[in-house]
Design a protein around this motif. Sequence first.
Motif, short mmCIF file in Angstrom:
data_model
loop_
_atom_site.label_atom_id
_atom_site.label_comp_id
_atom_site.label_asym_id
_atom_site.label_seq_id
_atom_site.Cartn_x
_atom_site.Cartn_y
_atom_site.Cartn_z
N VAL A 149 -16.25 -16.72 -4.46
CA VAL A 149 -16.32 -15.61 -5.40
C VAL A 149 -17.65 -14.86 -5.23
CG1 VAL A 149 -16.35 -15.02 -7.86
CG2 VAL A 149 -14.87 -16.85 -7.04
N LEU A 150 -18.72 -15.65 -5.05
CA LEU A 150 -20.05 -15.04 -4.87
C LEU A 150 -20.10 -14.19 -3.62
CD1 LEU A 150 -22.68 -17.77 -5.81
CD2 LEU A 150 -22.23 -15.62 -6.96
N LEU A 151 -19.50 -14.70 -2.52
CA LEU A 151 -19.56 -13.94 -1.27
C LEU A 151 -18.76 -12.66 -1.39
CD1 LEU A 151 -19.45 -16.78 1.36
CD2 LEU A 151 -21.24 -15.10 1.09
N ALA A 152 -17.61 -12.73 -2.08
CA ALA A 152 -16.84 -11.51 -2.30
C ALA A 152 -17.61 -10.56 -3.20
CB ALA A 152 -15.47 -11.84 -2.91
N GLY A 153 -18.25 -11.14 -4.23
CA GLY A 153 -19.03 -10.32 -5.15
C GLY A 153 -20.24 -9.71 -4.46
N ALA A 154 -20.79 -10.44 -3.47
CA ALA A 154 -21.96 -9.94 -2.77
C ALA A 154 -21.64 -8.63 -2.04
CB ALA A 154 -22.47 -10.98 -1.78
N ILE A 155 -20.40 -8.51 -1.59
CA ILE A 155 -20.00 -7.28 -0.91
C ILE A 155 -20.23 -6.08 -1.83
CG2 ILE A 155 -18.01 -6.02 -0.01
CD1 ILE A 155 -16.89 -8.74 0.87
N LEU A 156 -19.81 -6.22 -3.08
CA LEU A 156 -19.94 -5.11 -4.03
C LEU A 156 -21.37 -4.98 -4.54
CD1 LEU A 156 -16.65 -5.84 -5.92
CD2 LEU A 156 -17.11 -3.80 -4.57
N THR A 157 -21.96 -6.11 -4.95
CA THR A 157 -23.31 -6.08 -5.52
C THR A 157 -24.31 -5.52 -4.51
OG1 THR A 157 -22.68 -8.08 -6.66
CG2 THR A 157 -24.96 -7.43 -6.83
N GLU A 158 -24.24 -6.00 -3.26
CA GLU A 158 -25.20 -5.55 -2.26
C GLU A 158 -25.01 -4.07 -1.95
OE1 GLU A 158 -24.95 -8.14 1.09
OE2 GLU A 158 -25.77 -9.85 0.00
N THR A 159 -23.77 -3.60 -1.98
CA THR A 159 -23.53 -2.18 -1.72
C THR A 159 -24.16 -1.32 -2.81
OG1 THR A 159 -21.45 -2.79 -0.70
CG2 THR A 159 -21.73 -0.48 -1.24
N ILE A 160 -23.99 -1.75 -4.07
CA ILE A 160 -24.51 -0.95 -5.19
C ILE A 160 -26.03 -0.93 -5.20
CG2 ILE A 160 -24.65 -0.81 -7.69
CD1 ILE A 160 -21.86 -2.16 -7.67
N PHE A 161 -26.64 -2.10 -4.95
CA PHE A 161 -28.10 -2.18 -5.06
C PHE A 161 -28.80 -2.01 -3.71
CE2 PHE A 161 -26.64 -4.41 -8.87
CZ PHE A 161 -27.45 -3.83 -9.83
N SER A 162 -28.07 -1.56 -2.69
CA SER A 162 -28.63 -1.44 -1.33
C SER A 162 -29.40 -2.69 -0.94
CB SER A 162 -29.56 -0.23 -1.22
OG SER A 162 -28.90 0.93 -1.60
N TRP A 163 -28.83 -3.82 -1.21
CA TRP A 163 -29.44 -5.11 -0.90
C TRP A 163 -29.12 -5.45 0.56
CZ3 TRP A 163 -32.58 -7.88 -4.04
CH2 TRP A 163 -32.86 -9.20 -3.69
N PRO A 164 -30.16 -5.62 1.39
CA PRO A 164 -29.88 -5.78 2.83
C PRO A 164 -29.38 -7.18 3.19
CG PRO A 164 -32.23 -5.87 2.42
CD PRO A 164 -31.59 -5.65 1.09
N GLY A 165 -28.19 -7.53 2.73
CA GLY A 165 -27.62 -8.84 3.04
C GLY A 165 -26.34 -8.70 3.84
N ILE A 166 -25.60 -9.81 3.99
CA ILE A 166 -24.42 -9.77 4.86
C ILE A 166 -23.23 -9.05 4.22
CG2 ILE A 166 -24.94 -11.75 6.32
CD1 ILE A 166 -23.21 -13.43 4.47
N GLY A 167 -23.20 -8.97 2.90
CA GLY A 167 -22.10 -8.24 2.26
C GLY A 167 -22.15 -6.77 2.61
#
Lengths: 335, 305
Positions: free
Chosen positions: A270-288
């Motif tokens: 769930v976290l990895l799927a959520g990371a896709i959205l969260t990282e996109t919104i906050f421009s977080w430079p992670g794998i999502g």
Amino acid sequence: MLSFLLRRVLLLIPTFLGVSVVAFGFIRVLPGDPIELLAGERSISPERHAELMARYGFDLPLWDQYLKFLTNLASGDLGTSFVTRRPVLDEFLTLFPATLELGLCAIVFAVAVGLPAGVLAGVKRRSWFDQTLMTVSLTGYSMPIFWLGLLAIMVFSGWLGLTPVSGRISVMYYFDNVTGFMLIDSLLSGQEGAFRSAAAHLILPTVVLGTIPMAVIARQTRSAMLEVLGEDYVRTARAKGLPPARVIGLHALRNALIPVVTTIGLQVGVLLAGAILTETIFSWPGIGKWMVDSISRRDYSVVQGGLLLIAAIVMLVNLTVDLLYGLINPRVRRR
Amino acid sequence: MSASAETTATAETEGAPPRRQALADFWFYFSENRGAVGGLVLVVLLILMAIGADLIAPHDPTQQFRDHLLIPPAWQEGGTWAFPLGTDAVGRDLMSRLIHGARFSLFVGLIVVSISLTVGISLGLMAGYFRGWVEAAIMRVMDVILAFPSLLLALVLVAILGPGLVNAMIAIAVVLQPHFVRLTRAQVLSVAAQDYVTASRTVGAGPLRLMVITILPNCMPPLIVQATLSFSTAILDAAALGFLGLGAQPPTPEWGTMLAEAREFITRAWWVVTFPGLAILVTVLAFNLMGDGLRDALDPKLKRT
């Protein structure tokens, strides 16, 4: 225990092979061939096309391509990005700590809030706290987190000016990448304000990403507590005159935690799927964000490698959770 | 109130045919749960809104009022009741777009759940009934699907199929159906061991009859619950894909797509960001509330407590 472990690990092999077929097949089933996709709008001469097909091995028979893919995989070669020309594995390793840091903070947040809240709601069943928590947690569970992220940015960054909008740390600070975790690296750098900046950048994404796991953990803990509190051994403990805190903390909670541990483990996907959205919104430079960007840039070799790596992580975590479960609940092992 | 409900429930059910009695029992337990009834009412309202969208919506959802860009909601300074919830960046009425958006979300939920339920039940029945290599093959494929985070796999499938609402629905259905397969298989395994199934087989019922008529109806309750809860997952995932630009394409008034368009106005126009998300939240919440109530009403273990 050993045979349980062995069986569980052996089961991973067909799943991993399946995952590798999906990742491998992904580029091949895309409409058009990969080189045309790579060229995009630009035209490409037939000679150059053939040359590139040969370089990436797309001219071989499918079966040979897959075998080559697997042998490369075994030696840690996941291909190179069509766009940056860097090895996919290197890119992944550079970005993964950012996702790991965010994910760990989110799960710590979710457990720190969800677990005690769930215990309390279970103990004080039907109280106003229980009812409020159940309403809040069902709302959290139904939350479109990309919207929650936008609202958080609007309120806390826009209106109140409390938190930064994007990235992991203010551009003012620069220091060496030691652990890849911004919170630790900023402390190690000794620069004044660096840690504060890193923490301020982390707080909104953490809360947004942690919301759904928190809701799930709170609900699961509550129902596990309710179940355990009705057991005979809890009644016995109470009858012996043990203080309520000891009954709840020692007798009830320890047993209630068994299903909760599984729930926490299951939140990783769930976290990895959520990371896709969260990282996109906050421009977080992670794998999502890396995966989303690669899909929109049509950098399909990255998507292929990323799919494989992310699935591998999910499988490893699930395996760990299963083993942990076997460790704390001996009945599972015998099955 | 509950005491009187109980007496009416028993009065109605006495002497009634078993199916009607089951239904009355179900409604008795379901209506005990206030949240579930609230969820049901919301769902019905949403369905009515989706059906009557053309009549209820004050404007055409795609009509652009070029003199009324980013008008705030009516109760705010500068707002007008011609656009109750304000307008977006190209002057479209937000309320009309939200009302029409209900159509897309409910449609997505319906199609996705129908596909994943049908495929999931068929595969789960086969796996649970035939066992052996059929079961192994089906379940290993499901393991593979479940090894990927659902949204990531949906994203990749949409990348293969091309962006759009229909492809997004297919992708989400593929990602959701392993849950139905697992649930059906588990149910079939426990039901197939019952005496009445053996009895039915002894008198010569064929595999198809055993599977579909004898076993399947007894597997339904948890599947109904899962289907309701999947409705909300499907709506959330479709909105997420829309938000990432891979679901419904502009100018479709799909809620997730509307949020994606609203992103750049986040500091200037709170309403374009707030209302579409609120619509998603309320819809998903309604289905989850209903699903929880269904589970309580259909799960015999919980009934006794």
